[in-house]
Design a protein around this motif. Structure first.
Motif, PDB file in Angstrom:
ATOM      1  N   LEU A 191       1.110  -1.430   0.419  1.00  0.00           N
ATOM      2  CA  LEU A 191      -0.112   0.321  -0.620  1.00  0.00           C
ATOM      3  C   LEU A 191       0.862   0.870  -0.182  1.00  0.00           C
ATOM      4  N   ASP A 192       2.035   1.373   0.605  1.00  0.00           N
ATOM      5  CA  ASP A 192       2.862   2.612   0.879  1.00  0.00           C
ATOM      6  C   ASP A 192       4.351   1.970   0.763  1.00  0.00           C
ATOM      7  N   ARG A 193       4.933   3.278   1.054  1.00  0.00           N
ATOM      8  CA  ARG A 193       6.934   3.341   0.501  1.00  0.00           C
ATOM      9  C   ARG A 193       7.395   4.302   1.374  1.00  0.00           C
ATOM     10  N   ALA A 194       8.551   4.368   1.633  1.00  0.00           N
ATOM     11  CA  ALA A 194       8.615   4.874   2.255  1.00  0.00           C
ATOM     12  C   ALA A 194      10.563   4.744   1.668  1.00  0.00           C
ATOM     13  N   VAL A 195      11.196   4.928   0.547  1.00  0.00           N
ATOM     14  CA  VAL A 195      12.819   4.755   0.485  1.00  0.00           C
ATOM     15  C   VAL A 195      12.869   5.534  -1.018  1.00  0.00           C
ATOM     16  N   GLY A 196      14.047   5.728  -0.666  1.00  0.00           N
ATOM     17  CA  GLY A 196      15.368   6.597  -0.959  1.00  0.00           C
ATOM     18  C   GLY A 196      15.776   6.383  -1.636  1.00  0.00           C
ATOM     19  N   PRO A 197      16.540   6.940  -2.978  1.00  0.00           N
ATOM     20  CA  PRO A 197      18.173   6.146  -3.825  1.00  0.00           C
ATOM     21  C   PRO A 197      19.593   6.071  -2.773  1.00  0.00           C
ATOM     22  N   GLY A 198      18.634   6.333  -1.123  1.00  0.00           N
ATOM     23  CA  GLY A 198      20.127   6.435  -0.409  1.00  0.00           C
ATOM     24  C   GLY A 198      19.941   4.859   0.555  1.00  0.00           C
ATOM     25  N   THR A 199      18.528   4.119   0.225  1.00  0.00           N
ATOM     26  CA  THR A 199      17.930   3.436   1.412  1.00  0.00           C
ATOM     27  C   THR A 199      19.114   1.671   1.421  1.00  0.00           C
ATOM     28  N   ARG A 200      19.344   1.493   2.946  1.00  0.00           N
ATOM     29  CA  ARG A 200      20.139   0.517   2.417  1.00  0.00           C
ATOM     30  C   ARG A 200      19.298  -0.752   3.220  1.00  0.00           C
ATOM     31  N   VAL A 201      18.682  -0.524   4.008  1.00  0.00           N
ATOM     32  CA  VAL A 201      17.885  -0.746   5.151  1.00  0.00           C
ATOM     33  C   VAL A 201      16.344  -1.205   4.595  1.00  0.00           C
ATOM     34  N   GLU A 202      15.662  -1.819   4.036  1.00  0.00           N
ATOM     35  CA  GLU A 202      14.323  -1.541   3.495  1.00  0.00           C
ATOM     36  C   GLU A 202      13.326  -2.683   3.899  1.00  0.00           C
ATOM     37  N   VAL A 203      12.805  -2.794   5.046  1.00  0.00           N
ATOM     38  CA  VAL A 203      11.809  -3.968   5.912  1.00  0.00           C
ATOM     39  C   VAL A 203      11.143  -3.312   4.557  1.00  0.00           C
ATOM     40  N   ILE A 204      10.537  -5.297   4.238  1.00  0.00           N
ATOM     41  CA  ILE A 204       9.064  -5.367   3.349  1.00  0.00           C
ATOM     42  C   ILE A 204       8.416  -6.065   3.868  1.00  0.00           C
ATOM     43  N   THR A 205       6.949  -6.432   3.293  1.00  0.00           N
ATOM     44  CA  THR A 205       6.600  -7.845   3.653  1.00  0.00           C
ATOM     45  C   THR A 205       7.019  -8.421   2.696  1.00  0.00           C
ATOM     46  N   GLU A 206       6.398  -9.813   3.426  1.00  0.00           N
ATOM     47  CA  GLU A 206       7.107 -11.166   3.007  1.00  0.00           C
ATOM     48  C   GLU A 206       6.312 -11.259   1.723  1.00  0.00           C
ATOM     49  N   GLY A 207       5.291 -11.047   0.922  1.00  0.00           N
ATOM     50  CA  GLY A 207       4.778 -11.662  -0.042  1.00  0.00           C
ATOM     51  C   GLY A 207       5.843 -10.421  -1.151  1.00  0.00           C
ATOM     52  N   LEU A 208       5.946  -9.166  -1.050  1.00  0.00           N
ATOM     53  CA  LEU A 208       7.062  -8.251  -2.163  1.00  0.00           C
ATOM     54  C   LEU A 208       8.286  -8.740  -2.014  1.00  0.00           C
ATOM     55  N   LEU A 209       8.436 -10.244  -1.567  1.00  0.00           N
ATOM     56  CA  LEU A 209       9.572 -10.640  -1.674  1.00  0.00           C
ATOM     57  C   LEU A 209       9.591 -11.567  -2.664  1.00  0.00           C
ATOM     58  N   THR A 210       8.736 -12.824  -2.953  1.00  0.00           N
ATOM     59  CA  THR A 210       8.282 -13.509  -3.804  1.00  0.00           C
ATOM     60  C   THR A 210       7.984 -12.575  -5.059  1.00  0.00           C
ATOM     61  N   ARG A 211       7.203 -11.858  -5.390  1.00  0.00           N
ATOM     62  CA  ARG A 211       6.915 -10.886  -6.381  1.00  0.00           C
ATOM     63  C   ARG A 211       8.567 -10.634  -6.676  1.00  0.00           C
ATOM     64  N   ARG A 212       9.732 -10.408  -6.082  1.00  0.00           N
ATOM     65  CA  ARG A 212      10.733  -9.931  -6.733  1.00  0.00           C
ATOM     66  C   ARG A 212      11.305 -11.198  -7.117  1.00  0.00           C
ATOM     67  N   LEU A 213      11.737 -12.170  -6.312  1.00  0.00           N
ATOM     68  CA  LEU A 213      12.832 -13.355  -6.734  1.00  0.00           C
ATOM     69  C   LEU A 213      11.504 -13.572  -8.032  1.00  0.00           C
ATOM     70  N   LEU A 214      10.552 -13.396  -8.714  1.00  0.00           N
ATOM     71  CA  LEU A 214       9.719 -13.998  -9.504  1.00  0.00           C
ATOM     72  C   LEU A 214      10.631 -13.110 -10.760  1.00  0.00           C
ATOM     73  N   ALA A 215      10.694 -11.947 -10.549  1.00  0.00           N
ATOM     74  CA  ALA A 215      10.524 -11.047 -11.532  1.00  0.00           C
ATOM     75  C   ALA A 215      12.735 -11.664 -11.716  1.00  0.00           C
ATOM     76  N   ASP A 216      13.060 -11.485 -10.916  1.00  0.00           N
ATOM     77  CA  ASP A 216      14.803 -11.731 -10.947  1.00  0.00           C
ATOM     78  C   ASP A 216      15.261 -12.560  -9.754  1.00  0.00           C
ATOM     79  N   PRO A 217      15.695 -13.926  -9.994  1.00  0.00           N
ATOM     80  CA  PRO A 217      16.066 -14.854  -9.006  1.00  0.00           C
ATOM     81  C   PRO A 217      17.217 -14.362  -7.860  1.00  0.00           C
ATOM     82  N   ALA A 218      17.952 -13.807  -9.091  1.00  0.00           N
ATOM     83  CA  ALA A 218      19.676 -13.797  -8.915  1.00  0.00           C
ATOM     84  C   ALA A 218      19.450 -12.605  -7.485  1.00  0.00           C
ATOM     85  N   LEU A 219      18.220 -11.897  -7.029  1.00  0.00           N
ATOM     86  CA  LEU A 219      18.249 -10.649  -6.358  1.00  0.00           C
ATOM     87  C   LEU A 219      19.489  -9.980  -6.813  1.00  0.00           C
ATOM     88  N   PRO A 220      19.606  -9.111  -7.391  1.00  0.00           N
ATOM     89  CA  PRO A 220      20.611  -7.842  -7.301  1.00  0.00           C
ATOM     90  C   PRO A 220      20.923  -7.090  -7.016  1.00  0.00           C
TER      91      PRO A 220
END
Length: 833
Positions: A90-119
């Motif tokens: 629903l929302d986000r608070a991230v910027g170009p300098g963000t190095r610790v990103e707290v995310i809900t669990e389902g978002l990681l699955t979407r990220r992995l499916l988009a690129d399993p290497a997690l660049p």
């Protein structure tokens, strides 16, 4: 980095950092209040292996993601979106300098499916893993494969307060297991039995008593939003009657609230005020609500329970586990000594399960099944703490195939890949994607958000368009739904046309083709009853306005066995139902028990709903024969035309099978004959047999003999003869009841016989039912010699007076047998045997 305040987890940081440096994986256990959620991610920022990579930390809830990110940012003297940020659906608070990103669990699955290497990602932390959410279990399984195949440098850390840590460490290839002591303040635990009746009045009264007698704010745990609203109303009433101190504010906290309302519930109270937070299990972990030193725990939680057989998920209220109760109790000791009041007797603590079951064991697995198909690795080949249940996974794949997301081989289709791009249940994604053809994508987004975020408010008529009207009118209860739908509307560049609300039924039919419902005929008394295309029975609340419609599509159902209740639905025309879920027309050849015959017709069906029938003129003879045999099985062997000789032969064969099992005699029990109808009866059935009436001339004795086969068939009469020859020379029928071969014979016909007959080389004596001259039983024996020497004398004494013209010799074993019965009339008094 500024100097951070000391926390108990600090002692565990050196071994944790070393484990991640040398082995790349670790498991950390720490009790509530140890500081693991806020201190560990910040400690990893200076690790040499991180480089410029981001640290992702998974939280099970949006509220926890925002709260923990805010807390870490505050520790750094920053605002969220600088070094530390968050990202939820629903929302986000991230910027170009963000190095610790707290995310809900389902978002990681979407990220992995988009690129399993997690660049760009250096480490992934799975926080509060003890909750065993489906998304967390799935994320860990995918991360382990990605790390093994693509990213051996990716650091993995699993953190939890209460966890079967050894199992998790073993799953992570024997990862180092690090335990951190906590600094929880002492918490006094009390128990109160609320007794029978509704929970909310007892809970409100207990809360009021604590707020009057104890300082500080209070956190109460309830199973769901409905109980929270009722408790809030009860507390408001107590406040009006001055049972609550005037400085107390009441704040609800549950998932369907807007982010602003959730943040207000966990914010520190203004100076001079206290608060009561009424929360679901959303507040069990990762949150520190300032000022809370009192906890009241109702001991209940609401969990989804999925039934693969019906495809329905229902919410069930269950007792929380001991681990969850301890988590809740720990909320009272985060910042100072506290008190926890549990609304159940202390004696019942031991009856609670040790841990909550993993969501994997109870959830609808359709989203998981689609993700795994897109990932490309079968579930069986991934590493799981608890693998997906095969039945639920198979049901999920069947649904995805029905939606066109998987092909017949279980591979994702182009449509399935499109569905996978949406953060929605595949049903709802299918609806949103399919809405384009109706030019109703805006309305579909609102419906999807409404169904994802639960029903606002519950109760009332089932018509979903009434809920849509709340959204149209910007009702306060609809804010969370509108916030959920907003990014989807933006993605599609769609607007909501409120004049399209009559399309709700057509859109829902895309998502729930198995929940298209047709009113059952009849049933004028009580609530209307419906048949779902998936085969389940359903009902509306009595008097619901939707009762006037013949067709509906149900979006929300509740209940277990029997008819389920329709909570949310929309009207649908039959034409739309058939257009959106095209019916099948198939030949139906089946046994009709009422007619005692096979019927054959062509049936047009929408799932379980029969739309029409017409005769099938030339049914497949093999299908007719199979249906006829199935009908015979259901009717039982009693439906066959058993002659006396056939029944007698079956009894004899049963005798031989019981006494000579080594000889290979066939089993002729009911179960065996019914199971093998095709083999022993099939060859003797008339070619055109379709009804029981067609069996009138069936020779069952011949069928049984054929079942015996050669050469045993030639031994039947010798081993189990149908008759025996009496001493008079008469051939008498020998019966074979379960208790053994039996001969019913008048006593005088056995004179002259020293022993009774026996079968199977004398091993099985025949039971003699010795009868009076009038054919009434005198004695049953397998020992004729013993009878002659023993009780015959008593029988003779009684019978001589009653039958004086019949011979009653003193030594019957040597007397001449006789069949004489004429001239012997019994005296008119009861006969005793």
């Amino acid at each position: 980095m500024p100097e951070l305040p000391p926390l108990p987890v600090d002692a565990a940081l050196p071994p944790l950092l070393e484990a991640l440096e040398t082995q790349g994986r670790a498991v950390l256990t720490a009790p509530p209040g140890a500081g693991k959620t806020t201190k560990v991610p910040l400690a990893l920022l200076d690790a040499p292996w991180r480089g410029e990579g981001t640290i992702l930390m998974l939280e099970p809830r949006r509220l926890a993601a925002r709260a923990s990110a805010r807390r870490m940012a505050a520790l750094l003297g920053e605002t969220p979106g600088e070094t530390v940020g968050w990202r939820t659906r629903l929302d986000r608070a991230v910027g170009p300098g963000t190095r610790v990103e707290v995310i809900t669990e389902g978002l990681l699955t979407r990220r992995l499916l988009a690129d399993p290497a997690l660049p760009g990602v250096a480490a992934v932390i799975l926080d509060e893993f003890h909750e065993r959410s489906l998304a967390a279990d799935q994320a860990l399984a995918l991360l382990l494969e990605a790390r093994a195949v693509l990213r051996p440098d990716l650091r993995l850390l699993v953190m939890s307060a209460t966890l079967e840590a050894a199992r998790v460490a073993a799953l992570l290839d024997d990862a180092p297991l690090i335990d951190s002591p906590g600094r929880a303040f002492p918490v006094e635990t009390r128990h109160l039995d609320p007794g029978p009746g509704r929970l909310e009045p007892a809970l409100a009264s207990a809360i009021a008593d604590l707020m009057e007698s104890e300082p500080g704010s209070l956190l109460a745990f309830l199973p769901g939003a409905a109980e929270i609203r009722r408790t809030e109303a009860a507390l408001t009433d107590l406040a009006k009657r001055r049972r609550l101190p005037p400085e107390v504010d009441i704040r609800p906290l549950y998932g369907a609230l807007s982010p602003a309302a959730q943040d207000a519930a966990i914010a520190p109270p203004p100076a001079g005020r206290r608060k009561i937070v009424l929360a679901t299990s959303i507040a069990e972990t990762s949150l520190t609500i300032e000022g809370v030193r009192l906890v009241v725990d109702a001991g209940l939680a609401r969990r989804p329970a999925f039934d693969p057989a019906s495809g329905l998920t229902r919410l069930v209220t269950v007792p929380v586990s001991r681990a969850a109760a301890d988590q809740r109790r720990g909320r009272a000791g985060r910042t100072e000594p506290g008190l926890c009041l549990r609304l159940w007797p202390a004696a019942r603590d031991g009856a609670r399960p040790a841990f909550d079951p993993p969501e994997m064991a109870e959830a609808d697995l359709a989203p998981l099944a689609l993700d795994l198909a897109l990932w490309g690795t079968p579930a069986e080949d991934l590493a799981w703490l608890d693998p997906p249940p095969p039945g639920a996974l198979a049901a999920a794949r069947d649904l995805l195939t029905e939606l066109g997301a998987l092909d017949s081989q279980g591979r994702p289709t182009t449509h399935g890949r499109a569905l996978g791009g949406w953060p929605l249940h595949p049903r709802l994604a299918h609806m949103v994607v399919g809405a384009r053809e109706m030019n109703a994508e805006g309305l579909a987004c609102l419906l999807a958000a409404l169904l994802e975020e639960r029903d606002p408010p519950p109760g009332g008529p089932a018509d979903i368009t009434r809920r849509l009207a709340l959204l149209r009118d910007n009702h306060p209860s609809a804010q969370a739904i509108q916030a959920t739908a907003r990014p989807w509307l933006k993605r599609l560049k769609a607007k909501v046309d409120w004049g399209q609300m009559e399309l709700a039924g057509r859109l829902l039919a895309l998502a729930y083709p198995d929940r298209i419902a047709r009113r059952r005929p009849g049933g004028t008394d009580g609530p209307a009853r419906w048949l779902l295309s998936g085969g389940k029975g359903a009902r509306l609340a009595e008097g619901d306005p939707l009762e006037t419609h013949d067709w509906l599509v149900a979006a929300n159902l509740e209940g277990g066995s029997g008819d389920v209740r329709i909570r949310l639905a929309a009207p649908l025309s039959r034409a739309d139902a058939e257009a959106l879920a095209p019916p099948d027309e198939t030949p139906v050849i089946a046994w009709d028990a009422a007619k005692g015959a096979v019927t054959a017709h062509r049936e047009r069906r929408l799932g379980a709903i029969v739309l029409g029938r017409r005769p099938l003129p030339d049914p497949d003879p093999e299908a007719v024969r199979a249906a006829f045999l199935d009908g015979l099985r259901s009717a039982g062997l009693k439906a066959l035309p058993w002659s006396k000789s056939a029944s007698h032969l079956r009894d004899r064969l049963a005798f031989l099978a019981a006494h000579q099992p080594e000889a290979g005699w066939p089993d002729v029990s009911d179960g065996a004959l019914l199971d093998s109808l095709e083999d022993w009866l099939g060859p003797f059935l008339p070619a055109q047999a379709r009804a029981l009436a067609d069996l009138a001339g069936l020779d069952l004795a011949a069928a049984l003999k054929a079942r015996v086969g050669w050469p045993l068939a030639g031994d039947v009469d010798a081993q189990a003869p149908p008759h025996v020859t009496l001493p008079t020379g008469r051939e008498a029928r020998l019966d074979y009841p379960p208790e053994g071969p039996t001969l019913a014979v008048k006593l005088q016909e056995m004179f002259g016989a020293a022993q009774g007959p026996a079968l199977l080389d004398g091993r099985v004596p025949v039971r003699l039912a010795l009868l009076s001259p009038a054919g009434r039983p005198l004695q049953v024996t397998t020992d004729l010699a013993g009878f002659w020497k023993g009780s015959y004398a008593q029988v003779r004494g009684e019978m001589r007076g009653r039958y004086p013209k019949h011979p009653w010799p003193e030594n019957p074993a040597t007397a001449a047998p006789t069949r004489r019965t004429k001239g012997a009339l019994p005296r008119p008094r009861p006969e005793q045997s």
